[in-house]
Design a protein around this motif. Structure first.
Motif, short mmCIF file in Angstrom:
data_model
loop_
_atom_site.label_atom_id
_atom_site.label_comp_id
_atom_site.label_asym_id
_atom_site.label_seq_id
_atom_site.Cartn_x
_atom_site.Cartn_y
_atom_site.Cartn_z
N LEU A 155 -23.82 16.42 43.15
CA LEU A 155 -24.99 15.59 42.89
C LEU A 155 -25.99 16.34 42.02
O LEU A 155 -26.75 15.73 41.27
N THR A 156 -25.98 17.66 42.11
CA THR A 156 -26.88 18.48 41.29
C THR A 156 -26.52 18.38 39.81
O THR A 156 -27.38 18.20 38.94
N ASP A 157 -25.22 18.50 39.51
CA ASP A 157 -24.76 18.43 38.12
C ASP A 157 -24.42 17.01 37.69
O ASP A 157 -24.07 16.77 36.53
N SER A 158 -24.49 16.07 38.64
CA SER A 158 -24.22 14.66 38.36
C SER A 158 -22.82 14.43 37.79
O SER A 158 -22.64 13.69 36.81
N ASP A 159 -21.83 15.06 38.42
CA ASP A 159 -20.47 14.83 37.95
C ASP A 159 -19.48 14.79 39.11
O ASP A 159 -19.78 15.19 40.23
N ILE A 160 -18.31 14.26 38.81
CA ILE A 160 -17.25 14.13 39.80
C ILE A 160 -15.91 14.38 39.15
O ILE A 160 -15.69 14.03 37.97
N TYR A 161 -15.02 15.01 39.90
CA TYR A 161 -13.66 15.27 39.43
C TYR A 161 -12.72 15.00 40.60
O TYR A 161 -12.87 15.59 41.67
N VAL A 162 -11.77 14.11 40.41
CA VAL A 162 -10.79 13.78 41.44
C VAL A 162 -9.40 13.88 40.81
O VAL A 162 -9.16 13.29 39.74
N ARG A 163 -8.50 14.60 41.47
CA ARG A 163 -7.15 14.75 40.93
C ARG A 163 -6.11 14.47 42.01
O ARG A 163 -6.20 15.01 43.12
N VAL A 164 -5.15 13.61 41.68
CA VAL A 164 -4.00 13.36 42.54
C VAL A 164 -2.81 14.07 41.89
O VAL A 164 -2.23 13.57 40.93
N PRO A 165 -2.45 15.25 42.41
CA PRO A 165 -1.33 16.01 41.84
C PRO A 165 -0.01 15.66 42.56
O PRO A 165 0.01 14.81 43.46
N PHE A 166 1.08 16.28 42.19
CA PHE A 166 2.33 16.20 42.92
C PHE A 166 2.07 16.71 44.35
O PHE A 166 1.34 17.67 44.52
N PRO A 167 2.57 16.04 45.39
CA PRO A 167 3.62 15.03 45.39
C PRO A 167 3.16 13.60 45.16
O PRO A 167 3.95 12.67 45.31
N GLY A 168 1.88 13.38 44.81
CA GLY A 168 1.43 12.03 44.51
C GLY A 168 2.15 11.46 43.30
O GLY A 168 2.44 12.17 42.34
N SER A 169 2.46 10.17 43.35
CA SER A 169 3.14 9.52 42.24
C SER A 169 2.73 8.05 42.18
O SER A 169 2.85 7.34 43.19
N PRO A 170 2.22 7.60 41.04
CA PRO A 170 1.97 8.34 39.80
C PRO A 170 0.75 9.25 39.93
O PRO A 170 -0.21 8.92 40.62
N ARG A 171 0.80 10.40 39.26
CA ARG A 171 -0.31 11.33 39.30
C ARG A 171 -1.44 10.82 38.41
O ARG A 171 -1.20 10.13 37.42
N LEU A 172 -2.68 11.21 38.76
CA LEU A 172 -3.83 10.72 37.98
C LEU A 172 -5.03 11.62 38.18
O LEU A 172 -5.09 12.41 39.13
N VAL A 173 -6.01 11.46 37.30
CA VAL A 173 -7.29 12.15 37.37
C VAL A 173 -8.39 11.13 37.10
O VAL A 173 -8.25 10.27 36.22
#
Length: 260
Positions: A156-174
């Protein structure tokens, strides 16, 4: 706030999912037993989430949704795709001990099958790093994926978000970008996510009494060659229909058979 999945529940999840598969091979249970086995509740506390809507070709979306569900854009050339990411300080299943966890959901907006909810979506992909939640959803008929190393980094301080679904997730995404909390008054909201199972439709209904709607400028990135990339027509979705960052202190979810 920073949250990163861990491997501590991996063995547990493997045992749970294996048990689910074994149960599925047994004698078909009665309707009463199905309801008892599959219905459950979840409490979420101190949640931050992003919600993004992007338009995708209706013909391609239609092929992914059972015919009893009507797409929001059924009569149009394009229809909305929903992508939700969420992190909760506490996730409690059936009143159990609350532990932190993250969820990523991808679905297609549908006309409310039973006339309830502010938004209804048919579930295409569901990922979580919460082992028990994944197991219960699988037991209920959702094709939930347990991804112990799912990453969520919210500042919340930097006002950003990063979410990553890596393997074993399928399909992978960010999903990543900027967020802007809102100072507007909170409002109630009900979101329903559906899945079709061999014994009927199952609804995951989440009731939020005090939802703070904020703004966001995030984008989805995936491999253009995977099923999600094929649906969005490339490797990136910019969420041109809706792009929001929301916060709420608590939410109650019920998952159960919901004939309509």
């Amino acid at each position: 706030m920073y949250a990163r999945g861990s491997m501590k529940f991996l063995s547990l999840a493997c045992v749970l999912v294996t048990g689910c598969a074994v149960d599925a091979q047994g004698t078909e249970p009665t309707a009463e037993a199905q309801q008892e086995i599959r219905a459950f509740s979840v409490n979420f506390t101190n949640v931050v989430e992003t919600i993004g809507l992007e338009l995708v070709p209706t013909d391609e979306a239609r092929a992914l949704v059972p015919e009893e569900f009507v797409l929001a854009g059924e009569a149009d050339p394009v229809t909305p795709l929903t992508v939700r990411t969420a992190y909760a300080d506490g996730i409690s299943v059936n009143g159990g001990t609350a532990t932190p966890g993250a969820v990523v959901q991808v679905g297609l907006v549908v006309v409310p099958p039973d006339g309830t909810g502010d938004v209804n979506s048919y579930t295409l992909w569901y990922y979580t790093d919460h082992a028990l939640l994944a197991y219960k959803l699988i037991q209920a008929g959702f094709q939930a994926q347990y991804v112990p190393n799912l990453e969520v980094d919210v500042s919340l301080t930097d006002s950003d978000i990063y979410v990553r679904v890596p393997f074993p997730g399928s399909p992978r995404l960010v999903v990543e970008g900027s967020i802007a909390p809102s100072g507007a008054p909170p409002a109630p909201f009900v979101a329903n996510w559906w899945v079709s199972t061999w014994h009927g439709p199952v609804k995951q209904s989440t009731t939020i009494s005090s939802l703070l709607f904020g703004g966001a400028d995030v984008a989805l990135e995936t491999n253009a060659a995977n099923p999600l990339g094929a649906l969005i027509g490339g490797s990136t979705a910019e969420f041109t229909v809706l792009d929001s960052f929301n916060q709420f202190p608590s939410a109650q979810t019920t998952v159960a058979l919901a004939p309509f």
